[in-house]
Design a protein around this motif. Sequence first.
Motif, PDB file in Angstrom:
ATOM      1  N   GLU A   1      49.618  53.147 -78.603  1.00 27.51           N
ATOM      2  CA  GLU A   1      49.082  52.515 -77.390  1.00 27.51           C
ATOM      3  C   GLU A   1      50.139  52.421 -76.292  1.00 27.51           C
ATOM      4  N   PRO A   2      51.400  51.990 -76.593  1.00 25.06           N
ATOM      5  CA  PRO A   2      52.425  52.050 -75.535  1.00 25.06           C
ATOM      6  C   PRO A   2      52.645  53.469 -75.014  1.00 25.06           C
ATOM      7  N   GLY A   3      52.503  54.459 -75.900  1.00 26.31           N
ATOM      8  CA  GLY A   3      52.657  55.841 -75.470  1.00 26.31           C
ATOM      9  C   GLY A   3      51.584  56.273 -74.493  1.00 26.31           C
ATOM     10  N   ARG A   4      50.348  55.815 -74.731  1.00 27.08           N
ATOM     11  CA  ARG A   4      49.258  56.145 -73.807  1.00 27.08           C
ATOM     12  C   ARG A   4      49.484  55.504 -72.445  1.00 27.08           C
ATOM     13  N   VAL A   5      50.000  54.271 -72.460  1.00 26.76           N
ATOM     14  CA  VAL A   5      50.299  53.595 -71.193  1.00 26.76           C
ATOM     15  C   VAL A   5      51.398  54.342 -70.441  1.00 26.76           C
ATOM     16  N   LEU A   6      52.465  54.731 -71.163  1.00 22.03           N
ATOM     17  CA  LEU A   6      53.563  55.427 -70.501  1.00 22.03           C
ATOM     18  C   LEU A   6      53.116  56.791 -69.978  1.00 22.03           C
ATOM     19  N   LEU A   7      52.231  57.474 -70.692  1.00 22.39           N
ATOM     20  CA  LEU A   7      51.746  58.772 -70.205  1.00 22.39           C
ATOM     21  C   LEU A   7      51.060  58.605 -68.858  1.00 22.39           C
ATOM     22  N   HIS A   8      50.198  57.603 -68.738  1.00 20.78           N
ATOM     23  CA  HIS A   8      49.511  57.360 -67.473  1.00 20.78           C
ATOM     24  C   HIS A   8      50.509  57.029 -66.369  1.00 20.78           C
ATOM     25  N   GLU A   9      51.427  56.097 -66.654  1.00 24.83           N
ATOM     26  CA  GLU A   9      52.387  55.670 -65.631  1.00 24.83           C
ATOM     27  C   GLU A   9      53.383  56.778 -65.292  1.00 24.83           C
ATOM     28  N   ALA A  10      53.782  57.561 -66.295  1.00 22.83           N
ATOM     29  CA  ALA A  10      54.751  58.633 -66.054  1.00 22.83           C
ATOM     30  C   ALA A  10      54.151  59.711 -65.160  1.00 22.83           C
ATOM     31  N   ARG A  11      52.881  60.040 -65.372  1.00 23.58           N
ATOM     32  CA  ARG A  11      52.234  61.025 -64.496  1.00 23.58           C
ATOM     33  C   ARG A  11      52.231  60.538 -63.055  1.00 23.58           C
ATOM     34  N   LEU A  12      51.906  59.258 -62.855  1.00 19.20           N
ATOM     35  CA  LEU A  12      51.900  58.706 -61.509  1.00 19.20           C
ATOM     36  C   LEU A  12      53.298  58.754 -60.894  1.00 19.20           C
ATOM     37  N   ALA A  13      54.296  58.385 -61.688  1.00 16.62           N
ATOM     38  CA  ALA A  13      55.668  58.349 -61.181  1.00 16.62           C
ATOM     39  C   ALA A  13      56.159  59.744 -60.818  1.00 16.62           C
ATOM     40  N   LEU A  14      55.881  60.737 -61.658  1.00 19.03           N
ATOM     41  CA  LEU A  14      56.320  62.101 -61.373  1.00 19.03           C
ATOM     42  C   LEU A  14      55.601  62.669 -60.158  1.00 19.03           C
ATOM     43  N   ASP A  15      54.317  62.350 -60.037  1.00 17.45           N
ATOM     44  CA  ASP A  15      53.578  62.776 -58.838  1.00 17.45           C
ATOM     45  C   ASP A  15      54.180  62.155 -57.584  1.00 17.45           C
ATOM     46  N   ALA A  16      54.558  60.872 -57.686  1.00 16.81           N
ATOM     47  CA  ALA A  16      55.140  60.187 -56.528  1.00 16.81           C
ATOM     48  C   ALA A  16      56.479  60.808 -56.132  1.00 16.81           C
ATOM     49  N   VAL A  17      57.289  61.168 -57.115  1.00 18.72           N
ATOM     50  CA  VAL A  17      58.575  61.807 -56.820  1.00 18.72           C
ATOM     51  C   VAL A  17      58.355  63.151 -56.147  1.00 18.72           C
ATOM     52  N   SER A  18      57.424  63.951 -56.683  1.00 22.50           N
ATOM     53  CA  SER A  18      57.140  65.256 -56.080  1.00 22.50           C
ATOM     54  C   SER A  18      56.633  65.103 -54.650  1.00 22.50           C
ATOM     55  N   ALA A  19      55.776  64.095 -54.433  1.00 16.95           N
ATOM     56  CA  ALA A  19      55.249  63.856 -53.087  1.00 16.95           C
ATOM     57  C   ALA A  19      56.361  63.450 -52.133  1.00 16.95           C
ATOM     58  N   ALA A  20      57.292  62.614 -52.608  1.00 18.64           N
ATOM     59  CA  ALA A  20      58.401  62.185 -51.745  1.00 18.64           C
ATOM     60  C   ALA A  20      59.258  63.375 -51.325  1.00 18.64           C
ATOM     61  N   VAL A  21      59.533  64.280 -52.261  1.00 19.48           N
ATOM     62  CA  VAL A  21      60.315  65.471 -51.938  1.00 19.48           C
ATOM     63  C   VAL A  21      59.573  66.342 -50.921  1.00 19.48           C
TER      64      VAL A  21
END
Length: 287
Positions: free
Chosen positions: A62-82
């Motif tokens: 369950e923590p892994g599923r939460v991190l997968l969701h949050e990690a996708r958002l975070a990586l998308d945000a980094v790519s968008a910032a660049v």
Amino acid sequence: MHDVETRELRYFVAIAEELHFGRAADRLGIAQPPLSRAIRQLEHRLGVQLLDRDRRGVALTEPGRVLLHEARLALDAVSAAVRRTRQAAAERRPLVLVTKAGASHELLQRLLDAVGSAPDPVPVEVLLCEVGEQAGLLRDGTADVAVMHRPYDDLAGFDTEDLVVEGQVAILPAAHPLAARAELTLAEVQHVPDLPIARWPRLDGSYPDGPGPEVRTQSKLAQLVALGRTLLVIPASSRAWQWPEHVAVPVVDAPEVTTVLAWRPGNRSPALASFVRTVTESVRIPG
């Protein structure tokens, strides 16, 4: 609190999506042992178990599923910032306008004509997408501004300007008896025994229950209607993509749809401000 690096998030997302360390390592272009060590270190630093590992394979906790969701958002945000940072450095780059293919065609043409005839025209690149994709393209910085439809599109967190309010039509196979009607009601099109209504994805990507086909692309939908397999209800201006095998009939009690311009809040681009001002002054139809 320990910081988590984007590299670690990319590693974890690869494993969480592949559910196999070997395939994830191949996808990332690294060897498997350092990947396994990186994930163990990530679990140790976070103090949680992210993966269940056994002889049968890998599964998310369950923590892994939460991190997968949050990690996708975070990586998308980094790519968008660049992407946005690089765009800010570009001189007189085109403003990218995204819209659903086939939607609001006449309005889109008037919009482009108005912007093109302005005293200092803003160069505009039109990006056509499928249903429900505009919000993601705005958020990740691929597009600067979008033509969207309330209440169907995801407008959460965007600045908007209303342009046009319109009714909806049913798109039917030309040979179907309902195609001969001058008008229809929602009750008449929602439960047609031999012609189930097409199911569009909700804002969260899921589909409502029902017998009709799940659709996301205009081309798939157009062919299914032409084959007599489904019908749909859409904004009247979206029927520009109709085939000769289709007929549009007004649905008199369908909720009205508002076409809007949408863009990310806080965008201070002079080109965007000029674009929005020109469009709202020249194209918007008074209510």
